[in-house]
Design a protein around this motif. Structure first.
Motif, PDB file in Angstrom:
ATOM      1  N   SER A   1     -28.099  67.433 105.115  1.00 50.73           N
ATOM      2  CA  SER A   1     -28.215  66.625 106.325  1.00 50.73           C
ATOM      3  C   SER A   1     -27.176  67.023 107.374  1.00 50.73           C
ATOM      4  O   SER A   1     -26.047  67.396 107.054  1.00 50.73           O
TER       5      SER A   1
ATOM      6  N   GLY B   1     -36.164  72.566 104.451  1.00 54.46           N
ATOM      7  CA  GLY B   1     -36.618  72.356 105.826  1.00 54.46           C
ATOM      8  C   GLY B   1     -38.132  72.438 105.916  1.00 54.46           C
ATOM      9  O   GLY B   1     -38.765  71.660 106.640  1.00 54.46           O
TER      10      GLY B   1
ATOM     11  N   GLN C   1     -39.661  63.605  94.111  1.00 51.67           N
ATOM     12  CA  GLN C   1     -39.205  62.819  95.256  1.00 51.67           C
ATOM     13  C   GLN C   1     -37.693  62.682  95.247  1.00 51.67           C
ATOM     14  O   GLN C   1     -37.041  62.816  96.276  1.00 51.67           O
TER      15      GLN C   1
ATOM     16  N   SER D   1     -37.054  75.273 111.234  1.00 50.55           N
ATOM     17  CA  SER D   1     -37.209  74.102 110.371  1.00 50.55           C
ATOM     18  C   SER D   1     -35.960  73.222 110.367  1.00 50.55           C
ATOM     19  O   SER D   1     -36.006  72.100 109.864  1.00 50.55           O
TER      20      SER D   1
ATOM     21  N   THR E   1     -32.187  66.739 100.776  1.00 50.59           N
ATOM     22  CA  THR E   1     -32.171  66.368 102.196  1.00 50.59           C
ATOM     23  C   THR E   1     -30.817  65.772 102.549  1.00 50.59           C
ATOM     24  O   THR E   1     -30.253  66.048 103.612  1.00 50.59           O
TER      25      THR E   1
ATOM     26  N   LYS F   1     -34.931  64.055 112.854  1.00 51.81           N
ATOM     27  CA  LYS F   1     -35.013  62.925 111.929  1.00 51.81           C
ATOM     28  C   LYS F   1     -33.712  62.141 111.911  1.00 51.81           C
ATOM     29  O   LYS F   1     -33.716  60.921 111.802  1.00 51.81           O
ATOM     30  N   ASN F   2     -32.604  62.859 111.988  1.00 54.27           N
ATOM     31  CA  ASN F   2     -31.292  62.212 111.884  1.00 54.27           C
ATOM     32  C   ASN F   2     -30.863  61.494 113.151  1.00 54.27           C
ATOM     33  O   ASN F   2     -30.040  60.598 113.105  1.00 54.27           O
TER      34      ASN F   2
ATOM     35  N   LEU G   1     -35.115  68.448 110.970  1.00 54.94           N
ATOM     36  CA  LEU G   1     -34.081  67.683 110.267  1.00 54.94           C
ATOM     37  C   LEU G   1     -33.140  67.009 111.273  1.00 54.94           C
ATOM     38  O   LEU G   1     -32.763  65.856 111.106  1.00 54.94           O
TER      39      LEU G   1
ATOM     40  N   LEU H   1     -40.256  71.869 103.375  1.00 54.96           N
ATOM     41  CA  LEU H   1     -40.856  70.768 102.604  1.00 54.96           C
ATOM     42  C   LEU H   1     -40.774  69.428 103.326  1.00 54.96           C
ATOM     43  O   LEU H   1     -41.626  68.569 103.139  1.00 54.96           O
ATOM     44  N   THR H   2     -39.719  69.251 104.136  1.00 52.55           N
ATOM     45  CA  THR H   2     -39.574  67.963 104.808  1.00 52.55           C
ATOM     46  C   THR H   2     -40.054  68.027 106.253  1.00 52.55           C
ATOM     47  O   THR H   2     -39.829  67.108 107.025  1.00 52.55           O
TER      48      THR H   2
ATOM     49  N   ALA I   1     -44.521  65.932 106.082  1.00 55.97           N
ATOM     50  CA  ALA I   1     -44.055  64.562 105.865  1.00 55.97           C
ATOM     51  C   ALA I   1     -45.155  63.551 106.190  1.00 55.97           C
ATOM     52  O   ALA I   1     -45.192  62.462 105.629  1.00 55.97           O
TER      53      ALA I   1
ATOM     54  N   LEU J   1     -40.563  59.478 101.992  1.00 58.36           N
ATOM     55  CA  LEU J   1     -40.739  58.442 100.959  1.00 58.36           C
ATOM     56  C   LEU J   1     -41.128  57.128 101.596  1.00 58.36           C
ATOM     57  O   LEU J   1     -40.623  56.767 102.610  1.00 58.36           O
TER      58      LEU J   1
ATOM     59  N   ASN K   1     -48.141  62.872  99.499  1.00 55.47           N
ATOM     60  CA  ASN K   1     -46.854  62.356  99.055  1.00 55.47           C
ATOM     61  C   ASN K   1     -47.017  61.280  97.987  1.00 55.47           C
ATOM     62  O   ASN K   1     -46.138  61.110  97.140  1.00 55.47           O
TER      63      ASN K   1
ATOM     64  N   LEU L   1     -36.005  65.994  96.194  1.00 53.96           N
ATOM     65  CA  LEU L   1     -36.086  66.253  97.632  1.00 53.96           C
ATOM     66  C   LEU L   1     -35.119  65.370  98.404  1.00 53.96           C
ATOM     67  O   LEU L   1     -34.479  65.822  99.359  1.00 53.96           O
ATOM     68  N   MET L   2     -35.018  64.113  97.984  1.00 53.58           N
ATOM     69  CA  MET L   2     -34.072  63.191  98.633  1.00 53.58           C
ATOM     70  C   MET L   2     -32.653  63.727  98.539  1.00 53.58           C
ATOM     71  O   MET L   2     -31.911  63.746  99.510  1.00 53.58           O
TER      72      MET L   2
ATOM     73  N   LEU M   1     -46.900  62.769  94.515  1.00 50.95           N
ATOM     74  CA  LEU M   1     -45.681  63.438  94.042  1.00 50.95           C
ATOM     75  C   LEU M   1     -45.059  62.677  92.887  1.00 50.95           C
ATOM     76  O   LEU M   1     -44.910  61.459  92.956  1.00 50.95           O
TER      77      LEU M   1
END
Lengths: 721, 179
Positions: free
Chosen positions: A315, A282, A304, B66, A311, B73-74, B70, A284-285, A290, B179, A296, A307-308, A299
């Motif tokens: 989610s 939480g 990367q 935090s 996440t 974002k979703n 998230l 880091l993103t 971001a 990304l 970024n 982290l993906m 990185l």
């Protein structure tokens, strides 16, 4: 659904198809629930179905009644046995020796129920003194009847103390004490993950059933210190991650820290510590990180990818389905994402009423809640944590995580590190938007906690870094430790008595002050336009504040100065109360400043002499001059690296020379300004002369005009007369 | 069929769960399991177009700072809830739009402002006019609801679907992706 009425009053409803396996009671009155529980304890072991009922009942009874009341109910049933249970045995006195007596058999059932309660939920008894008293009353009742066998069943002396749950302090772990670095830069990600897991588990296992219940019912953290502490740890960790990254000045450095934390995450996943994983991912993103496109871009692709993946795993999509799937597959030690399970509890509690059909306890709801709470309480009892705690490291980390910034402050820091590009979002305002912190529920750690954490941390630091055990930390040692604290002051600020060493007390004082006041303050400064009467330099770019009036902006709170275009970029905390102490550190025009410096110089010379004396008496080999020169050189370099800062102690010539150069520069600039001003003055004087002559003309004209008018009036009057 | 991700935000105790639960389960609430994903999915017809809503109720996680990023974002559409009986909860959400914009990196975001607990009118601390003023400032609809009496509950979710239809967001929100 079967409905059983007792004495004409509805007291129990049975399930047609049970929601939770083994529990076939839909709803019932509290008394009826207790009766059903007691009936389950026959002479044989509990069968699976009745065991399930009893487990749910004892776990969940606190949702609708106090444990003390339940114990009292057992006593009442015990005492009422003679009347409620019919005994057909001839001439039966219902004494303990009459094994066949139904009354006596019922009493045995009651005591076995209490025994089961003690065995399954010892923590209820350890934490609750009214309950202990009630249980003792039952024990005395048994003794009075001479029922010593049953008395043993309700014995509480074997209940463990659960002291660790009651107080908030951390129990001392095994004596195992590896030597590890306390320094963030040297710390292995695995080691960091282990220690964070230890901290997390300590906070998690203290959360009691009643804490969960209160949160589900009130949706507030008021009077819920254990849950608040756990959430505070979660938020502190997220912030620490962000601050550690944002405290680095170049994108590459920041990317390196991100990679490090991503490796910490990997280890947390292996440890099945999902709560800390969520806190770090939480962080880091977070939007404050971001948006750092330069960072970024630095990185590595592997980071990367990691982290993906995380996440994705954490989610909230499909009601956290990815996380739930993985979580349920994990066995043994694991720490759930507390937030997700609190959400489930609240939803369930909101959706279902506690009571149905008038006053019956909604036991189906209890059974459903028990599925969640049983898992949580079971995990809290796991004793074999897969990590070894290193208390020194834990203490250092704990203090690092006590930071209490607001979201806005961190976001502003992010903006300062990589300002908004004109391309990326033209519609958003260039000035940072102010956000109030809307999570008002979690209050900053209280001063006592902080004092304790500071104390533990300082002890740990001295244990590991005070190599010669002289109870002082040298400058080099300090630089290493400072890496753990994103915004620590320089060595010289901590070294309050300016003896070139940091003592324990100095360090404690600094951290307590920093935690209680400064760290809570922000990077926000109350800048206002200011006219300076002596040359002043910008805190950000160290350039002179140019101009005659309104040369720059000064912070009302901490008195730092900056250019108009620099003031939004200043990355320095606003330390209130420093205003009085902070003179314009770079400008040294005033007499009082000179005095302070000469005073300082004198003191420093005295110090040096003392040092020299001490050293020469210690070391007469004569080789120490070279050594000392070396030391001095080293110190010089350190001073240079640090740059000029408030409250520092300028004892080295080199530095004084630097200062002198700077003031020379300032003097030259002043002279230039002065001649400019002179020229302007002359121009102005000329203008004044011109204006004066103008005034003379105007005055003459005016007087002539007035006289003319008066003459005219006189003539008018004369003619009229 | 179009799918929409809706996030319900607001301070603790404003009735986010109650609102969500009322909407997804209607009056039928005999059996309930908040841990399964299907529970928060519901099909509704808006302007004769059938759509599926996936609702994220953030109740219980308000304090986890935090996690909020998230969520945002979703999400595609946001239901921002305060309680009309608590001025504090109204103050709390005033910065919410800025925060969503910050995370999403775009200005136009489908959202709706909701004043819940309208059945407790005698304990009202936030006048309707203040709610609509804020909604006007945000450029979004405003509704007062009661999860208890189900007043306006379905309407909230119908409105948010309309908002999402008029200002469709890019699937993977804005420039704020890592990304």
């Amino acid at each position: 659904m079967q409905v059983v009425a007792h004495r004409g009053v509805l007291c129990v409803m049975e399930e047609e198809k049970s929601v939770v396996v083994g529990v076939c009671i839909r709803a019932a009155t509290p008394d009826r629930l207790i009766q059903i529980c007691v009936e389950n304890f026959g002479p044989d072991e509990l069968d699976e179905q009745s065991e399930e009922y009893c487990r749910v009942f004892f776990l969940m009874h606190q949702w609708f009644m106090k444990s003390e009341e339940l114990a009292q109910a057992f006593i009442d049933f015990y005492q009422g046995c003679d009347e409620t249970i019919t005994c057909d045995l001839p001439d039966c006195q219902h004494l303990p020796i009459n094994d066949d007596c139904p009354v006596q058999q019922y009493k045995v059932k009651i005591c076995r129920a209490v025994r089961y309660w003690i065995q399954q939920n010892p923590v209820h008894f350890a934490m609750d003194s009214p309950l202990r008293k009630a249980t003792d009353r039952l024990g005395q009742l048994l003794l009075a009847e001479g029922n010593t066998k049953l008395k043993q069943l309700v014995d509480l002396s074997q209940v463990p103390s659960y002291d660790w749950m009651r107080n908030m302090s951390v129990r001392n772990p095994s004596n195992h004490n590896r030597k590890v670095s306390l320094v963030f830069n040297h710390l292995e990600p695995e080691e960091l993950a282990d220690q964070l897991t230890y901290l997390e588990y300590k906070a998690f296992r203290r959360i009691h059933f009643s804490d969960y219940k209160n949160y589900a019912v009130t949706a507030s953290l008021k009077e819920n210190p254990k849950l608040e502490r756990s959430i505070g740890l979660f938020n502190g960790l997220s912030q620490w991650v962000q601050c550690m990254i944002l405290s680095k000045t170049t994108p590459q450095q920041r990317a390196d820290v991100i990679t490090k934390f991503s490796n910490v995450s990997k280890r947390l996943r292996v440890l099945q510590n999902f709560n800390t994983l969520m806190a770090i991912v939480g962080g880091l993103t977070h939007s404050a990180l971001a948006r750092l496109s330069k960072t970024n871009a630095c990185l590595p692709s592997e980071t990367q990818k990691t982290l993906m993946e995380f996440t994705e795993l954490l989610s909230s999509n499909n009601n956290f389905s990815n996380y739930r799937k993985v979580y349920h597959q994990c066995v043994d030690f694991k720490i759930p994402i507390l937030g997700v399970h609190l959400k489930d509890l609240i939803s369930l509690h909101t959706a279902l009423p506690d009571r149905v059909e008038g006053n019956l306890i909604n036991f189906r709801k209890m059974a459903q809640l028990s599925l969640m709470l049983q898992e949580l309480t079971r995990l809290q009892r796991v004793d074999n944590i897969p990590v070894d705690a290193n208390m020194d490291l834990v203490n250092t980390l704990r203090l690092s995580l006590d930071l209490n910034y607001t979201e806005d402050e961190i976001y502003e820091l992010s903006l300062a590190r990589e300002p908004r590009g004109s391309v990326s979002s033209p519609t958003t305002p260039t000035k940072p938007v102010m956000f109030a912190d809307w999570i008002s529920g979690v209050s900053p750690p209280d001063p006592n906690t902080i004092n304790k954490h500071v104390h533990d941390m300082v002890e740990a630091v001295f244990k590991n870094y005070d190599h010669d055990k002289d109870r002082f930390i040298s400058h080099a040692e300090f630089e290493a430790i400072a890496g753990n604290f994103p915004f620590i002051d320089s060595f010289y600020v901590l070294d309050a008595d300016k003896d070139g060493m940091i003592s324990k007390d100095e360090m404690k004082t600094y951290f307590i002050r920093a935690n209680c006041h400064a760290l809570r303050n922000s990077f926000k400064h109350a800048f206002h336009e200011t006219t300076y009467f002596k040359p002043t330099f910008c805190i950000h770019c160290t350039g002179l504040l140019w101009g005659i009036i309104k040369q720059g902006w000064k912070c009302k709170e901490c008195s730092i100065n900056a250019h108009k275009h620099c003031k939004d970029l200043v990355v320095m905390e606003c330390r209130k109360g420093m205003a009085a102490k902070r003179t314009d550190s770079i400008s040294n025009g005033s007499v009082s400043n000179d005095l302070t410096y000469s005073a300082k110089r004198k003191i420093s010379q005295r110090h040096k002499q003392a040092q020299l004396l001490a050293q020469s008496s210690e070391n007469k080999a004569g080789s120490n001059t070279g050594m000392q020169n070396n030391q001095n050189n080293q110190k010089d370099q350190v001073f240079q690296d640090d740059g000029p800062r408030e409250g520092e102690f300028y004892e080295e010539q080199h530095l004084l020379y630097d200062r002198w150069l700077k003031s020379e520069e300032a003097r030259e600039q002043l002279i230039a300004e002065n001649s400019q001003l002179r020229a302007r003055l002359e121009v102005a004087n000329d203008q004044i002369l011109i204006l004066k002559s103008h005034i003379g003309v105007i005055r003459q004209n005016t007087i002539a005009f007035i006289l003319e008018q008066m003459d005219a009036l006189h003539m008018q009057r004369d003619s009229e007369v | 069929m179009k799918e929409y991700k809706v996030v319900v935000l607001g301070s603790g105790g404003v009735g986010k769960s109650a609102l969500t639960v009322k909407f997804v389960s209607g009056t039928f609430m005999e059996k309930y399991d908040p841990t399964i994903e299907d529970f928060y999915r519901k099909e509704i017809e808006v302007d004769s177009a059938p759509s599926v809503l996936e609702i994220l109720d953030t109740a219980g996680t308000e304090q986890f700072a935090s996690m909020r990023d998230l969520y945002i974002k979703n999400g595609q559409g946001f239901v921002i809830v305060f309680s009309i009986t608590s001025l504090q909860t109204f103050q709390d959400i005033k910065t919410m739009r800025e925060q969503i914009i910050r995370v999403k990196g775009i200005e136009k975001i489908p959202m709706i402002l909701v004043g819940n607990k309208a059945d407790l009118d005698q304990q009202r601390e936030v006048p309707s006019s203040e709610g609509s003023a804020l909604a006007q400032f945000w450029g979004c609809p405003f509704l007062e609801t009661s999860a208890k009496s189900t007043q306006n509950v379905n309407e909230v979710f119908i409105e948010i679907v309309r908002e999402m239809n008029t200002s469709p967001m890019k699937e993977k929100g804005g420039c704020c992706q890592i990304l």
